[in-house]
Design an enzyme around this catalytic site. Structure first.
Site, PDB file in Angstrom:
ATOM      1  N   LYS A   1     -12.542  -6.701   0.217  1.00  0.00           N
ATOM      2  CA  LYS A   1     -11.532  -8.271   0.759  1.00  0.00           C
ATOM      3  C   LYS A   1     -10.860  -7.326   1.818  1.00  0.00           C
ATOM      4  O   LYS A   1      -9.561  -7.363   1.873  1.00  0.00           O
ATOM      5  CB  LYS A   1     -10.285  -7.250  -0.748  1.00  0.00           C
TER       6      LYS A   1
ATOM      7  N   GLY B   1      -4.702   0.618   5.768  1.00  0.00           N
ATOM      8  CA  GLY B   1      -3.471  -1.164   6.125  1.00  0.00           C
ATOM      9  C   GLY B   1      -2.336  -0.197   6.392  1.00  0.00           C
ATOM     10  O   GLY B   1      -2.252   1.309   6.784  1.00  0.00           O
ATOM     11  N   SER B   2      -1.245  -0.834   6.182  1.00  0.00           N
ATOM     12  CA  SER B   2       0.129  -0.087   6.532  1.00  0.00           C
ATOM     13  C   SER B   2       0.183   0.323   4.940  1.00  0.00           C
ATOM     14  O   SER B   2       0.176   0.699   4.550  1.00  0.00           O
ATOM     15  CB  SER B   2       1.464  -1.448   6.371  1.00  0.00           C
TER      16      SER B   2
ATOM     17  N   THR C   1       1.954  -1.095   2.405  1.00  0.00           N
ATOM     18  CA  THR C   1       0.802  -1.960   1.168  1.00  0.00           C
ATOM     19  C   THR C   1       0.409  -0.659   0.162  1.00  0.00           C
ATOM     20  O   THR C   1       0.293  -1.052  -0.339  1.00  0.00           O
ATOM     21  CB  THR C   1       0.297  -2.759   2.361  1.00  0.00           C
ATOM     22  N   GLY C   2       0.229   0.362   1.751  1.00  0.00           N
ATOM     23  CA  GLY C   2      -0.929   1.130   0.573  1.00  0.00           C
ATOM     24  C   GLY C   2       0.047   1.913  -0.349  1.00  0.00           C
ATOM     25  O   GLY C   2      -0.311   2.160  -1.079  1.00  0.00           O
TER      26      GLY C   2
ATOM     27  N   GLU D   1      -5.692   5.194   3.985  1.00  0.00           N
ATOM     28  CA  GLU D   1      -5.659   4.492   5.108  1.00  0.00           C
ATOM     29  C   GLU D   1      -4.707   4.379   5.805  1.00  0.00           C
ATOM     30  O   GLU D   1      -4.988   2.908   5.739  1.00  0.00           O
ATOM     31  CB  GLU D   1      -7.315   4.356   6.255  1.00  0.00           C
TER      32      GLU D   1
ATOM     33  N   CYS E   1      -5.127   2.060  14.531  1.00  0.00           N
ATOM     34  CA  CYS E   1      -4.271   2.845  13.950  1.00  0.00           C
ATOM     35  C   CYS E   1      -3.930   4.098  14.218  1.00  0.00           C
ATOM     36  O   CYS E   1      -3.126   4.800  14.420  1.00  0.00           O
ATOM     37  CB  CYS E   1      -5.041   2.733  12.442  1.00  0.00           C
TER      38      CYS E   1
ATOM     39  N   GLU F   1       6.583   1.700  13.027  1.00  0.00           N
ATOM     40  CA  GLU F   1       5.191   1.695  14.015  1.00  0.00           C
ATOM     41  C   GLU F   1       5.140   0.661  14.638  1.00  0.00           C
ATOM     42  O   GLU F   1       5.677  -1.283  14.037  1.00  0.00           O
ATOM     43  CB  GLU F   1       4.198   1.718  13.231  1.00  0.00           C
TER      44      GLU F   1
HETATM   45  P1  NAD Z   1      -1.450  -4.259   5.520  1.00  0.00           P
HETATM   46  O1  NAD Z   1      -1.356  -3.394   4.500  1.00  0.00           O
HETATM   47  O2  NAD Z   1      -0.368  -6.167   5.840  1.00  0.00           O
HETATM   48  O3  NAD Z   1      -2.921  -5.338   5.031  1.00  0.00           O
HETATM   49  C1  NAD Z   1      -4.394  -4.734   4.766  1.00  0.00           C
HETATM   50  C2  NAD Z   1      -5.093  -4.924   3.530  1.00  0.00           C
HETATM   51  O4  NAD Z   1      -4.340  -5.439   2.102  1.00  0.00           O
HETATM   52  C3  NAD Z   1      -5.407  -7.201   3.889  1.00  0.00           C
HETATM   53  O5  NAD Z   1      -6.009  -6.880   3.889  1.00  0.00           O
HETATM   54  C4  NAD Z   1      -3.785  -7.295   2.925  1.00  0.00           C
HETATM   55  O6  NAD Z   1      -4.530  -8.427   2.461  1.00  0.00           O
HETATM   56  C5  NAD Z   1      -3.876  -6.264   1.444  1.00  0.00           C
HETATM   57  N1  NAD Z   1      -3.329  -6.798   0.775  1.00  0.00           N
HETATM   58  C6  NAD Z   1      -1.436  -7.486   1.458  1.00  0.00           C
HETATM   59  N2  NAD Z   1      -0.759  -6.786   0.292  1.00  0.00           N
HETATM   60  C7  NAD Z   1      -1.812  -5.882  -1.171  1.00  0.00           C
HETATM   61  C8  NAD Z   1      -1.450  -5.996  -2.539  1.00  0.00           C
HETATM   62  N3  NAD Z   1      -0.401  -5.520  -3.063  1.00  0.00           N
HETATM   63  N4  NAD Z   1      -2.140  -4.836  -2.884  1.00  0.00           N
HETATM   64  C9  NAD Z   1      -3.865  -5.307  -2.367  1.00  0.00           C
HETATM   65  N5  NAD Z   1      -4.348  -5.656  -0.608  1.00  0.00           N
HETATM   66  C10 NAD Z   1      -2.853  -6.312  -0.590  1.00  0.00           C
HETATM   67  O7  NAD Z   1      -1.959  -4.342   7.044  1.00  0.00           O
HETATM   68  P2  NAD Z   1      -2.337  -4.914   8.056  1.00  0.00           P
HETATM   69  O8  NAD Z   1      -1.255  -5.714   8.895  1.00  0.00           O
HETATM   70  O9  NAD Z   1      -4.089  -5.951   7.692  1.00  0.00           O
HETATM   71  O10 NAD Z   1      -2.884  -3.854   8.943  1.00  0.00           O
HETATM   72  C11 NAD Z   1      -2.567  -2.781  10.308  1.00  0.00           C
HETATM   73  C12 NAD Z   1      -1.648  -1.779   9.426  1.00  0.00           C
HETATM   74  O11 NAD Z   1      -3.264  -1.152   8.718  1.00  0.00           O
HETATM   75  C13 NAD Z   1      -0.943  -1.065   9.886  1.00  0.00           C
HETATM   76  O12 NAD Z   1      -0.470  -0.427   9.534  1.00  0.00           O
HETATM   77  C14 NAD Z   1      -2.119   0.222  11.109  1.00  0.00           C
HETATM   78  O13 NAD Z   1      -1.667   1.272  10.929  1.00  0.00           O
HETATM   79  C15 NAD Z   1      -2.619   0.336   9.324  1.00  0.00           C
HETATM   80  N6  NAD Z   1      -4.361   0.559   9.437  1.00  0.00           N
HETATM   81  C16 NAD Z   1      -4.906   1.712   9.395  1.00  0.00           C
HETATM   82  C17 NAD Z   1      -6.173   2.537   9.574  1.00  0.00           C
HETATM   83  C18 NAD Z   1      -6.723   3.385   9.101  1.00  0.00           C
HETATM   84  O14 NAD Z   1      -7.432   4.353   9.059  1.00  0.00           O
HETATM   85  N7  NAD Z   1      -5.652   5.292   8.931  1.00  0.00           N
HETATM   86  C19 NAD Z   1      -6.752   1.994  10.444  1.00  0.00           C
HETATM   87  C20 NAD Z   1      -6.982   0.377  10.978  1.00  0.00           C
HETATM   88  C21 NAD Z   1      -5.239  -0.103  10.336  1.00  0.00           C
END
Ligand code: NAD
Length: 495
Positions: A193, A245-246, A249-250, A268, A302, A399
């Site tokens: 996704k 992701g963030s 959301t995580g 992650e 990240c 962040e």
């Molecule tokens: P985000 O958390 O907004 O979104 C990430 C993904 O989650 C997207 O595909 C989004 O559509 C999906 N999503 C959103 N709500 C959801 C839900 N309720 N259930 C399931 N999926 C959902 O993050 P972003 O803005 O796309 O990316 C930036 C963030 O990602 C930053 O905080 C960054 O630090 C983090 N990041 C971490 C790593 C790592 O390996 N640790 C790598 C890259 C980015």
């Protein structure tokens, strides 16, 4: 210089109306809602992608279950050769994929070529090598024997099943390939996704995967936003979630997965990574290090550092020299090969950075360089250097995920380590020094999943990566990923 010309196949791909990729092809959209993919360098809509509805999610999961039944039976050498073929095809389509990536994310074209394509292919080949090396153990039980019976035992590594890989927008190609490589090499099927901002490259890679010989259904792509992600996580037909992701959301993803079916989850997440410079580091080396740690891909990594700690006696010189270097960067179109600094990836992110700059000003943090959004079109933000007043300044805690380095002075090494650890997060950190003995003594004291010495941000497929504290659960890369994508089955035999 000017922009490179887009390849005809890139123009053609952008003009197509896209939808979820299920069972080996994009399916006709069964939902009138489309996501607009916007080029962050121009603010122009460049493509349209159908948003998956509940029926699409059901179809994707059903297809992935069939894909799992078939792919999990493929011999390890077959799995390896398909992944190797896919890596070759990705390289053969290097320029096409790099241009698509730059159009959707605003990444400098050379970062798209070198990282999103070349490095991603390198990771895929690393994963392919594991196919023929997955193994269990032979064990000797100590059960008592009353009538001469004996026991032996062994463990099997079995694929966990249908994986949901949820990907952010910052490295949409490479992160999707990390998840795809981990899942497919262990015999799982995977539904990717992608982020709603950057769905294009993985849709093209899904086509290449079929050309590489992957059976239909082993890789599906569901396009949409958070609702589609949540529906996949909570679907009873999925077995594991791999989320990047963030942090907020995580947290929601982890809770949904647990509540749904105790679905296995790796997270992650982001953080607020620290870089500490010891006094022996030369000024020019410190400035090079800060640019590597904080400004690669405009800080939208990240693992990038956002908190920088420099000895009190040197902080003015370091922030001054850094500001001079940043002022010389050529800010421009990501499709212009001479640009050194491109836009951030989307309007919401640009606006969020604007709000963080306003907050820094309201708290009287000292903005030494930058701190403004650039006039449109495009999502441009100045590279920024901030000197905080104390550990409480917002920009030392929130962040930014942008080109923003926030500094605080320290007085001695004990205080340096305490400041570096003063965070609820712990994805990565770096120590900079010429004294290796000192570095090796300090590394164990730093609370982070990865600690670099005299480097920052660069990831290698052989080196496990993941967060401690609130930066996540689980590890990618190295042999460590196998734990998360397989179940350990124990077999005991009496004879
Ligand atoms: P985000 O958390 O907004 O979104 C990430 C993904 O989650 C997207 O595909 C989004 O559509 C999906 N999503 C959103 N709500 C959801 C839900 N309720 N259930 C399931 N999926 C959902 O993050 P972003 O803005 O796309 O990316 C930036 C963030 O990602 C930053 O905080 C960054 O630090 C983090 N990041 C971490 C790593 C790592 O390996 N640790 C790598 C890259 C980015």
């Amino acid at each position: 210089m000017s922009n490179i010309s887009l390849l005809p196949q890139v123009r053609g791909f952008l003009q197509r109306e896209h939808s979820s990729f299920i069972d080996g092809r994009q399916q006709p959209a069964d939902n009138p809602h489309y996501l607009e993919v916007i080029d962050p360098a121009s603010d122009q809509v460049i493509s349209r992608v159908a948003e998956a509805c509940v029926h699409t999610v059901d179809d994707a999961v059903a297809s992935s279950r069939r894909g799992f039944a078939q792919w999990s039976q493929a011999a390890p050498a077959v799995r390896a050769s398909v992944l190797l073929k896919l890596a070759d095809l990705i390289e053969q389509h290097r320029e096409e994929l790099a241009q698509l990536e730059t159009c959707q994310s605003g990444k400098l074209i050379n970062i798209s070529r070198n990282f999103e394509v070349d490095q991603a292919a390198h990771f895929l080949r690393y994963y392919a090598g594991w196919a023929t090396k997955l193994s269990g153990q032979t064990l000797t039980p100590s059960l008592p024997s009353f009538n001469g019976e004996r026991y032996t035992a062994f463990t099997l590594r079995e694929p966990v099943g249908v994986v949901v890989g949820i990907v952010p927008w910052n490295f949409s190609t490479m992160i999707a390939l990390w998840k795809l490589g981990s899942a497919l090499v262990t015999g799982c099927s995977i539904i990717i996704k992608p982020s709603e901002f950057t769905p294009l490259t993985i849709l093209r890679i899904a086509e290449l995967a079929i050309d590489a010989g992957l059976p239909a259904g082993a890789l599906n792509v569901v396009t949409g936003g958070g609702m589609a992600g949540k529906a996949l996580i909570e679907h009873p037909g999925t077995d594991k979630v791999s989320f990047t992701g963030s942090v907020p959301t995580g947290l929601a993803v982890g809770q949904s997965a647990m509540a749904a079916n105790l679905t296995r989850t790796t997270l992650e997440l982001g953080g607020k990574n620290a870089a500490g410079f010891l006094r022996d580091v030369a000024l020019s080396k410190a400035v090079d290090g800060i640019i590597e740690a904080g400004f690669l891909h405009s800080g939208q990594i990240c693992a990038a550092a956002e908190r920088f700690y420099v000895h009190r006696s040197q902080i003015e010189a370091v922030t001054g020299a850094l500001s001079e270097r940043l002022a010389k960067l050529k800010i421009g179109s990501p499709l212009d090969e001479t640009s050194e600094f491109g836009p951030v990836s989307n309007k919401q992110h640009q606006a969020r950075l604007g709000a963080l700059f306003a907050k820094a000003r309201s708290e009287n943090s000292q903005i030494i360089h930058g701190g403004r959004l650039l006039e449109g079109p495009g999502c441009y933000v100045e590279p920024t250097v901030i000197l905080a007043n104390s550990v409480n300044d917002s920009l030392l805690n929130e962040e930014t995920f942008g080109p923003v380095a926030t500094f605080l002075p320290y007085d001695d090494e004990e205080q340096l380590i305490a400041l570096m650890n003063d965070s609820p997060y712990g994805l990565s950190a770096s120590l900079w020094t010429n004294d290796l003995s000192k570095a090796l003594r300090l590394v164990p004291q730093v609370q982070a999943g990865t600690v670099w010495v005299n480097m920052h941000t660069l990831l290698d497929p052989a080196v496990p990566f993941g967060g401690v504290k609130a930066s996540g659960i689980g590890r990618e890369f190295g042999g460590a990923f196998i734990e998360d994508y397989t179940e350990l089955k124990s077999v005991m035999i009496r004879y």
